[in-house]
Design an enzyme around this catalytic site. Structure first.
Site, mmCIF file in Angstrom:
data_model
loop_
_atom_site.group_PDB
_atom_site.id
_atom_site.type_symbol
_atom_site.label_atom_id
_atom_site.label_comp_id
_atom_site.label_asym_id
_atom_site.label_seq_id
_atom_site.Cartn_x
_atom_site.Cartn_y
_atom_site.Cartn_z
ATOM 1 N N ARG A 1 -21.364 17.224 22.764
ATOM 2 C CA ARG A 1 -21.631 16.353 23.918
ATOM 3 C C ARG A 1 -20.679 15.173 23.999
ATOM 4 N NH1 ARG A 1 -27.441 15.819 23.779
ATOM 5 N NH2 ARG A 1 -27.252 17.755 22.640
ATOM 6 N N THR A 2 -20.373 14.564 22.867
ATOM 7 C CA THR A 2 -19.529 13.366 22.946
ATOM 8 C C THR A 2 -18.126 13.737 23.412
ATOM 9 O OG1 THR A 2 -20.805 12.310 21.205
ATOM 10 C CG2 THR A 2 -18.628 11.402 21.642
ATOM 11 N N LYS B 1 -3.761 21.771 6.209
ATOM 12 C CA LYS B 1 -2.681 21.940 5.235
ATOM 13 C C LYS B 1 -2.513 20.699 4.379
ATOM 14 C CE LYS B 1 -0.245 24.698 8.690
ATOM 15 N NZ LYS B 1 0.827 24.590 9.684
ATOM 16 N N ARG C 1 -13.389 10.696 16.083
ATOM 17 C CA ARG C 1 -14.670 10.848 15.384
ATOM 18 C C ARG C 1 -14.361 11.323 13.975
ATOM 19 N NH1 ARG C 1 -20.308 13.641 17.046
ATOM 20 N NH2 ARG C 1 -20.413 11.647 18.117
ATOM 21 N N HIS D 1 -21.422 4.093 16.689
ATOM 22 C CA HIS D 1 -21.118 5.016 17.780
ATOM 23 C C HIS D 1 -21.259 4.180 19.056
ATOM 24 C CE1 HIS D 1 -20.636 8.440 20.196
ATOM 25 N NE2 HIS D 1 -21.640 9.200 19.791
#
Lengths: 321, 439
Positions: free
Chosen positions: A54-55, A82, A104, A132
């Site tokens: 959703r974000t 990697k 995020r 957030h």
């Protein structure tokens, strides 16, 4: 404002500014063609080290409605696998000419670390157990829509506060707007220290609900069950779940909120989540307009052009073909 | 050990300060690397003269807790570069922690470190691991390692979790005349943590380690010292509770000694607010109250020694997210100046005198390490010439780029400190002259 890292960066005035801008973008979102040319020529990159539906979709929708170009960096199929460092990855993306990076990360503080290495704007889309901020802004916007001012309103935040970045930002934002916040959780799901947190604490949800204007239910993080934070999900639901019976203790005009994704039947009953008191879907739709407001604040007219002023690509940054 | 034949030296114009007090005296060092003469206004008589005007001439410093990273992590530090840091900081001996790769738990690895140490700018005293691989399951061959000269054993980085195994280790060690040093941390309480648990960890959303994770093991090891009669040295104590426990143990007469690091009396968990991993250490930076307790412990003798826990990490490692970055910071080049600035300064509370600080940095740690026959002893004829010459009033600014370390992880960059090492002499040979390493 150059970055949006945490709610304290905004303060009350900053939150008010975002709210006012959000009004305009809600109006844009209601148009038949919900798109404006405001950020044409700007590029926003997503740097999501953690799964999110959703974000990320909300930010992407917001950027596209502002006509910004977007660049999606999927960690799972990238050079991060990697072993590329956070700094190299972020600087490589910046070197492609982005104006903002929306990040995020499962580790708290990563957005702050990025600002030490980047010239472009950084937007925190969730860091560890910490913050957030855009979720808190959309929560504030949703509450203002229903309650008007938050001054003196009583908001109960229920559940796993300790591990919740949403709670971290909501407490700061709600308090900045004058609300009284009560955290309702077992001690194992509260931060070790609440010194400096403008909150009250209760372990009795039944006692708090009749006094609350808002019951903000947090997601129970099922993956934490092995940590013995609660004896069982059944007992958690018995004591802290917003069950149908318990929701009857709410005043008829009280609101029910949840940041999603919900564990129906655990922290919130499906019937409660679908009730007329719940504004959970409204939170989601307001999220797009709030994120449009944030991107506009950071990159909108009059803001410096990050790649025009950025330093040349440092020689130590590996460029991946 | 240095070349047995060295050029004669005269350290002239300084004030000698050792455990016996201070007096104005020059120090002549003979070709055998030992102190030949101590007295006022000695003639150079062809010797190289090191000017010590305005300086203290003290026994060289001894660090009980250094990570030299060799073997295994040479990109972060080597025995050579670490020993250069030590010399620049006034040290003539460092105890190298065993958490190398491979672990210093066998004669072969101890011999390798000793061999590399022969070319170092200070004495490199390898410690041995208490348990094989520091895994906490099986005792290392302590007697074999003690025969090679190992005097201190520790599983530093982790404490020995198993109570019975620690009891056996103490009993066995006491028969060898060696000291067991313990990293005090109950890992079941600290697992997953990356800073002190408290107000700041809650604000920052970082998993915290409660003070009790350290204090429970301090408590247990004091109890085991009482049970076994064996000597226990408690490493890098960081909490007020730990200091109180050691104070009580000493009042009881138990054979317990303790060290504290420079960062645990100069920095607090509030520093982590920047999310800069340079402030991530193990045990973590604690609260103002803990810092005050550590300082009190240093002042009243509860804490016997100041250690550095010099822990180099490459810049890449220290640019990871805070919770994923390795813990540790540099310490050898700044320890003396930090101690003088913070503990003897006009605002220090409690305030120590310079002799007390040198006791904490030199002769007391030398005795704990069992190397006081060569280091930390009085500045008198016949003793090995392991000395540091310190201008206690000189100020300087820490420059991250000027460190001798291969790493750069100092949190003190830009800080102005008081107290500068002018010369360091190791086994009669200058390793630092006028603030610069000689090699």
């Amino acid at each position: 404002m150059r970055h949006l890292l945490g709610i304290d960066d905004l303060g009350r005035d900053g939150i008010d500014e975002v709210m006012a801008l959000t009004d305009s973008f809600v109006e844009v979102s209601r148009r038949a063609i919900p798109k404006v040319p405001t950020l044409r020529g700007r590029t926003v990159a997503w740097l999501f080290y953690e799964d999110s539906t959703r974000t990320r979709l909300s930010f992407e929708t917001a950027a596209r409605r502002l006509s910004a170009d977007t660049m999606n960096f999927s960690v799972g199929s990238s050079s991060v696998k990697k072993g590329e460092s956070l700094r190299d990855t972020a600087q490589t993306i910046q070197a492609m000419g982005v104006d903002a990076i929306v990040v995020r990360h499962a580790s708290a503080g990563v957005p702050w670390q990025l600002t030490r290495w980047l010239d472009c704007s950084v937007v925190n889309a969730g860091d560890g157990w910490h913050e957030h901020p855009t979720q808190a802004l959309l929560d504030c916007y949703t509450l203002r829509h229903h309650l008007g001012s938050l001054e003196g309103r009583h908001i109960a935040i229920v559940g796993d506060v300790k591990h919740s970045r949403v709670a971290g930002s909501d407490v700061r934002a709600f308090a900045a707007l004058g609300a009284k916040v009560t955290l309702v959780a077992p001690p194992t799901l509260l931060p070790a220290s609440l010194a400096g947190w403008p909150v009250e604490v209760s372990h009795d949800l039944d006692a708090v609900l009749p006094e609350a204007d808002v019951a903000y239910v947090l997601r129970m993080q099922l993956e934490r069950q092995h940590e013995a934070l609660v004896p069982s999900l059944r007992e958690y639901t018995r004591t802290y779940g917003l069950t149908v019976d318990r929701a009857r203790r709410l005043r008829p005009d009280a609101l029910v909120m949840h940041p999603g994704p919900m564990n129906r039947g655990i922290e919130i009953a499906a019937e409660v989540a679908e009730s007329s008191q719940a504004v959970i879907r409204e939170q989601v739709s307001n999220g797009v307009a709030v994120r449009m407001a944030v991107l506009f604040l950071l990159l909108g007219s009059g803001r410096p052009d990050a790649h025009a002023t950025a330093d040349p690509v440092p020689t130590e940054v590996p460029l991946h073909g | 050990m240095a070349d047995p034949t060295v050029a004669p030296l005269l350290v002239a114009g300084g004030t000698v300060l050792d455990a016996d007090g201070s007096r104005r005296a020059d120090v002549r060092i003979g070709g055998d690397g030992r102190i030949a003469e101590v007295g006022p206004d000695l003639d150079a008589d062809g010797a190289q003269v090191l000017d010590a005007t305005g300086c203290l001439v003290a026994p060289g410093l001894v660090d009980l807790h250094t990570h030299l990273r060799q073997p295994g992590k040479e990109e972060a530090e080597t025995i050579e570069t670490g020993s250069r840091c030590a010399a620049l900081g006034g040290y003539t001996a460092v105890v190298a922690m065993p958490n190398t790769t491979p672990t210093m738990d066998s004669a072969a690895v101890i011999r390798e470190v000793q061999e590399l140490g022969r070319a170092a700018l200070c004495a490199v005293v390898p410690s041995g691991a208490i348990t094989v691989g520091r895994a906490g399951e099986q005792l290392s061959p302590m007697a074999e390692l003690a025969e090679l000269g190992v005097t201190i054993f520790t599983d530093d980085g982790t404490g020995v979790q198993d109570d019975r195994l620690m009891r056996r280790a103490l009993e066995y060690a006491s028969g060898l005349g060696v000291t067991l040093a313990q990293h005090c941390e109950v890992t079941s309480l600290s697992e997953g943590s990356c800073m002190h648990e408290g107000e700041w960890s809650s604000r920052l959303g970082l998993p915290g380690q409660p003070a009790e994770a350290e204090e429970l093991m301090v408590m247990r090891d004091i109890a085991l010292a009482r049970l076994t009669g064996a000597r226990v040295h408690l490493q890098h104590l960081s909490t007020a509770g730990s200091v109180a426990l050691v104070r009580a143990a000493k009042a009881e007469g138990l054979p317990v000694t303790a060290e504290a690091t420079t960062h645990h009396f100069t920095l607090t968990d509030a520093c982590v607010a920047s999310y800069d991993p340079v402030f991530k250490v193990h045990p973590p930076l604690r609260t103002d109250a803990d810092v005050a307790a550590v300082r009190s412990g240093l002042a009243d003798g509860t804490i016997d020694a100041i250690a550095t826990d010099h822990a180099p990490h490459t810049t890449e490692e220290k640019e990871r997210p805070f919770d994923a970055a390795p813990p540790g910071m540099l310490g050898l080049e700044t320890a003396l100046a930090l101690a003088l600035t913070e503990l003897t300064g006009p605002d220090a509370d409690p305030r120590l005198d310079v002799a007390e600080v040198l006791a904490l940095l030199s002769w007391r740690p030398a005795a704990i390490a069992g190397i006081d026959d060569r280091h930390g002893g009085p500045v008198v004829p016949g003793r090995p010439a392991n000395l540091c010459v310190v201008d206690a009033d000189a100020t300087w600014t820490v420059d991250r780029e000027r460190t001798a370390s291969r790493s750069r992880n100092t949190p003190y960059a830009g800080r102005t400190l008081r107290g500068r090492v002018r010369h360091t002499i190791y086994e009669g040979t200058p390793t630092v002259i006028d603030g610069d390493a000689t090699r």
